[in-house]
Design a protein around this motif. Sequence first.
Motif, PDB file in Angstrom:
ATOM      1  N   GLU A  94       0.793  -1.061  -0.186  1.00  0.00           N
ATOM      2  CA  GLU A  94       0.134  -0.076   0.002  1.00  0.00           C
ATOM      3  C   GLU A  94       1.021   1.435   0.101  1.00  0.00           C
ATOM      4  N   ASN A  95       2.255   1.066   0.642  1.00  0.00           N
ATOM      5  CA  ASN A  95       2.900   2.230   0.813  1.00  0.00           C
ATOM      6  C   ASN A  95       4.262   2.442  -0.199  1.00  0.00           C
ATOM      7  N   GLY A  96       4.147   1.439  -1.144  1.00  0.00           N
ATOM      8  CA  GLY A  96       5.269   1.597  -2.317  1.00  0.00           C
ATOM      9  C   GLY A  96       6.467   1.016  -1.731  1.00  0.00           C
ATOM     10  N   VAL A  97       6.401   0.210  -0.766  1.00  0.00           N
ATOM     11  CA  VAL A  97       7.766  -0.223  -0.321  1.00  0.00           C
ATOM     12  C   VAL A  97       8.328  -1.379  -1.183  1.00  0.00           C
ATOM     13  N   ILE A  98       9.663  -1.394  -1.340  1.00  0.00           N
ATOM     14  CA  ILE A  98      10.094  -2.461  -2.252  1.00  0.00           C
ATOM     15  C   ILE A  98      10.452  -3.820  -1.378  1.00  0.00           C
ATOM     16  N   LEU A  99       9.882  -4.995  -1.533  1.00  0.00           N
ATOM     17  CA  LEU A  99      10.209  -6.129  -0.687  1.00  0.00           C
ATOM     18  C   LEU A  99      10.906  -6.981  -1.682  1.00  0.00           C
ATOM     19  N   THR A 100      12.197  -7.378  -1.191  1.00  0.00           N
ATOM     20  CA  THR A 100      12.978  -8.250  -2.048  1.00  0.00           C
ATOM     21  C   THR A 100      12.922  -9.613  -1.866  1.00  0.00           C
ATOM     22  N   GLY A 101      12.348 -10.156  -0.728  1.00  0.00           N
ATOM     23  CA  GLY A 101      12.248 -11.474  -0.169  1.00  0.00           C
ATOM     24  C   GLY A 101      13.713 -11.838   0.719  1.00  0.00           C
ATOM     25  N   PHE A 102      13.906 -12.988   0.710  1.00  0.00           N
ATOM     26  CA  PHE A 102      15.036 -13.309   1.420  1.00  0.00           C
ATOM     27  C   PHE A 102      16.329 -13.340   0.686  1.00  0.00           C
ATOM     28  N   ILE A 103      17.131 -12.492   0.479  1.00  0.00           N
ATOM     29  CA  ILE A 103      18.475 -12.461  -0.089  1.00  0.00           C
ATOM     30  C   ILE A 103      19.779 -12.639   0.495  1.00  0.00           C
ATOM     31  N   LYS A 104      20.777 -13.186  -0.202  1.00  0.00           N
ATOM     32  CA  LYS A 104      21.936 -13.081   0.385  1.00  0.00           C
ATOM     33  C   LYS A 104      23.095 -13.080  -0.863  1.00  0.00           C
ATOM     34  N   GLY A 105      24.318 -13.224  -0.571  1.00  0.00           N
ATOM     35  CA  GLY A 105      25.393 -13.025  -1.737  1.00  0.00           C
ATOM     36  C   GLY A 105      25.398 -11.480  -2.085  1.00  0.00           C
ATOM     37  N   THR A 106      25.644 -11.583  -3.376  1.00  0.00           N
ATOM     38  CA  THR A 106      25.720 -10.525  -4.239  1.00  0.00           C
ATOM     39  C   THR A 106      24.470  -9.412  -4.245  1.00  0.00           C
ATOM     40  N   LYS A 107      23.382  -9.781  -4.273  1.00  0.00           N
ATOM     41  CA  LYS A 107      22.245  -8.876  -4.249  1.00  0.00           C
ATOM     42  C   LYS A 107      22.301  -8.218  -2.910  1.00  0.00           C
ATOM     43  N   LEU A 108      22.454  -8.687  -1.903  1.00  0.00           N
ATOM     44  CA  LEU A 108      22.448  -8.179  -0.557  1.00  0.00           C
ATOM     45  C   LEU A 108      23.490  -7.373  -0.482  1.00  0.00           C
ATOM     46  N   HIS A 109      24.851  -7.636  -1.047  1.00  0.00           N
ATOM     47  CA  HIS A 109      25.925  -6.870  -1.062  1.00  0.00           C
ATOM     48  C   HIS A 109      25.806  -5.467  -1.674  1.00  0.00           C
ATOM     49  N   GLU A 110      25.078  -5.665  -2.895  1.00  0.00           N
ATOM     50  CA  GLU A 110      24.888  -4.491  -3.806  1.00  0.00           C
ATOM     51  C   GLU A 110      23.903  -3.680  -3.127  1.00  0.00           C
ATOM     52  N   LEU A 111      22.858  -4.127  -2.367  1.00  0.00           N
ATOM     53  CA  LEU A 111      21.963  -3.031  -1.569  1.00  0.00           C
ATOM     54  C   LEU A 111      22.610  -2.290  -0.184  1.00  0.00           C
ATOM     55  N   LEU A 112      23.688  -3.167   0.362  1.00  0.00           N
ATOM     56  CA  LEU A 112      24.182  -2.608   1.431  1.00  0.00           C
ATOM     57  C   LEU A 112      25.229  -1.709   0.966  1.00  0.00           C
ATOM     58  N   THR A 113      25.846  -1.730  -0.336  1.00  0.00           N
ATOM     59  CA  THR A 113      26.778  -0.973  -0.919  1.00  0.00           C
ATOM     60  C   THR A 113      26.315   0.438  -1.047  1.00  0.00           C
ATOM     61  N   HIS A 114      25.229   0.399  -1.576  1.00  0.00           N
ATOM     62  CA  HIS A 114      24.378   1.535  -2.412  1.00  0.00           C
ATOM     63  C   HIS A 114      23.429   2.299  -1.571  1.00  0.00           C
ATOM     64  N   ALA A 115      23.176   1.828  -0.489  1.00  0.00           N
ATOM     65  CA  ALA A 115      22.109   2.284   0.445  1.00  0.00           C
ATOM     66  C   ALA A 115      22.218   3.765   1.081  1.00  0.00           C
ATOM     67  N   ARG A 116      21.039   4.246   1.326  1.00  0.00           N
ATOM     68  CA  ARG A 116      21.391   5.828   1.723  1.00  0.00           C
ATOM     69  C   ARG A 116      21.670   5.943   3.301  1.00  0.00           C
ATOM     70  N   CYS A 117      20.683   4.867   3.903  1.00  0.00           N
ATOM     71  CA  CYS A 117      21.014   4.686   5.472  1.00  0.00           C
ATOM     72  C   CYS A 117      20.379   3.158   5.618  1.00  0.00           C
ATOM     73  N   PHE A 118      20.779   2.823   6.802  1.00  0.00           N
ATOM     74  CA  PHE A 118      20.205   1.267   7.291  1.00  0.00           C
ATOM     75  C   PHE A 118      19.506   1.685   8.602  1.00  0.00           C
ATOM     76  N   VAL A 119      18.130   1.058   8.669  1.00  0.00           N
ATOM     77  CA  VAL A 119      17.329   1.056   9.858  1.00  0.00           C
ATOM     78  C   VAL A 119      17.132  -0.066  10.526  1.00  0.00           C
ATOM     79  N   LEU A 120      17.205  -0.054  11.886  1.00  0.00           N
ATOM     80  CA  LEU A 120      16.887  -1.458  12.791  1.00  0.00           C
ATOM     81  C   LEU A 120      15.958  -1.020  13.805  1.00  0.00           C
ATOM     82  N   PRO A 121      14.569  -0.929  13.544  1.00  0.00           N
ATOM     83  CA  PRO A 121      13.809  -0.385  14.549  1.00  0.00           C
ATOM     84  C   PRO A 121      13.356  -1.466  15.731  1.00  0.00           C
ATOM     85  N   SER A 122      13.825  -2.645  15.777  1.00  0.00           N
ATOM     86  CA  SER A 122      13.545  -3.712  16.781  1.00  0.00           C
ATOM     87  C   SER A 122      13.480  -3.256  18.292  1.00  0.00           C
ATOM     88  N   SER A 123      12.212  -4.007  18.908  1.00  0.00           N
ATOM     89  CA  SER A 123      11.946  -4.030  19.889  1.00  0.00           C
ATOM     90  C   SER A 123      12.823  -4.994  20.987  1.00  0.00           C
TER      91      SER A 123
END
Length: 360
Positions: free
Chosen positions: A247-276
Amino acid sequence: MKIIVTGTRGIPDILGGVETHCEELFPRIVRKGIDVSLIRRRSYVHDSLTEYRGVKLVDLATPKRKSLEAIIHTFKAILKAKSLHADIVHIHAIGPALVTPLARLLGMKVVFTHHGPDYDRDKWGWAAKTMLKHGERMGVMFANEVIVISEVINDLLVRKYGRRDCHLIYNGVPAPDKVADTDYLKSLGVESHSYVFAMGRFVPEKNFHQLIRAFAALKQQNYKLVLAGDTDFEDDYSKKLKSLAKENGVILTGFIKGTKLHELLTHARCFVLPSSHEGLPIALLEAMSYDLPVIVSNIPANLEVGLAFDCYFQTGNEKQLQEKLQKNLVQDFCPVHYLMDEYNWDRIAEQVVSVYENMF
């Protein structure tokens, strides 16, 4: 020395913090000349491997049921460990630790790694929480040696059980594998530094629903929210989360590892972890290894990492999270270098081997 590992769903490429921990740790221990077999839950295995980077893999059938599978699998794993003539059984997490006394009765030495008080997780009902608390007690009271992954957990075990000889050995993170290419980003419809990134299992305590609402409230046109991960058990929460994301236009990648994950980590603007709730979050350590600015909840496990004050927001406070996101996105992107020496997997492997060796 023969080590049998249980308490994990399995390796390689299986979703979960304990799974990532074991995938990184035990191949390094094998390289030190130690015989390691890891017992996997067959329902999670999608390969025919009998060995992974020197770690022998043993698959046991287990019913895939959220509240029962860990204890049933570990019970069967302990019996299997005895038949394999294990010197040490290394049990991971408090649920599986419920069978620690059985391993001791069968004459095996036990190392128990406490990854966090899972009974605090929102997904568990009263009965499951009670069993998890009992598992923690059995692990702490009957294991020969106890490893904790954070000082927060160490303090907990001193206060609750008076056990003062636990070994503090942090979670680790491998060296970053930065990816210059952006082919995967293009397939997702985002550009370098034009998205906020989060990853983890789709369970209530990760608070991804709060992140989605906080990001949506910004009404951003220039940035996207990318969420990597999925759930082991599709339930009402995960269904609602995916619907909210859509509903809010969020991009869901599913479970990923390897090159795809590394690419997302390389180029992200920031990382968020809102856990309780977290033990010591490997996802956060990974983001830090890629020099990403991070925004995290102020739970004890995240505070222990020792980030700058501005990185934290009050757990569950969506307005404050929204403000932190807004502040990050209006500034020029600036990578952050963190001190990561304590989270070196090679060093961690040496510390765990030292625990094993001192048991004889």
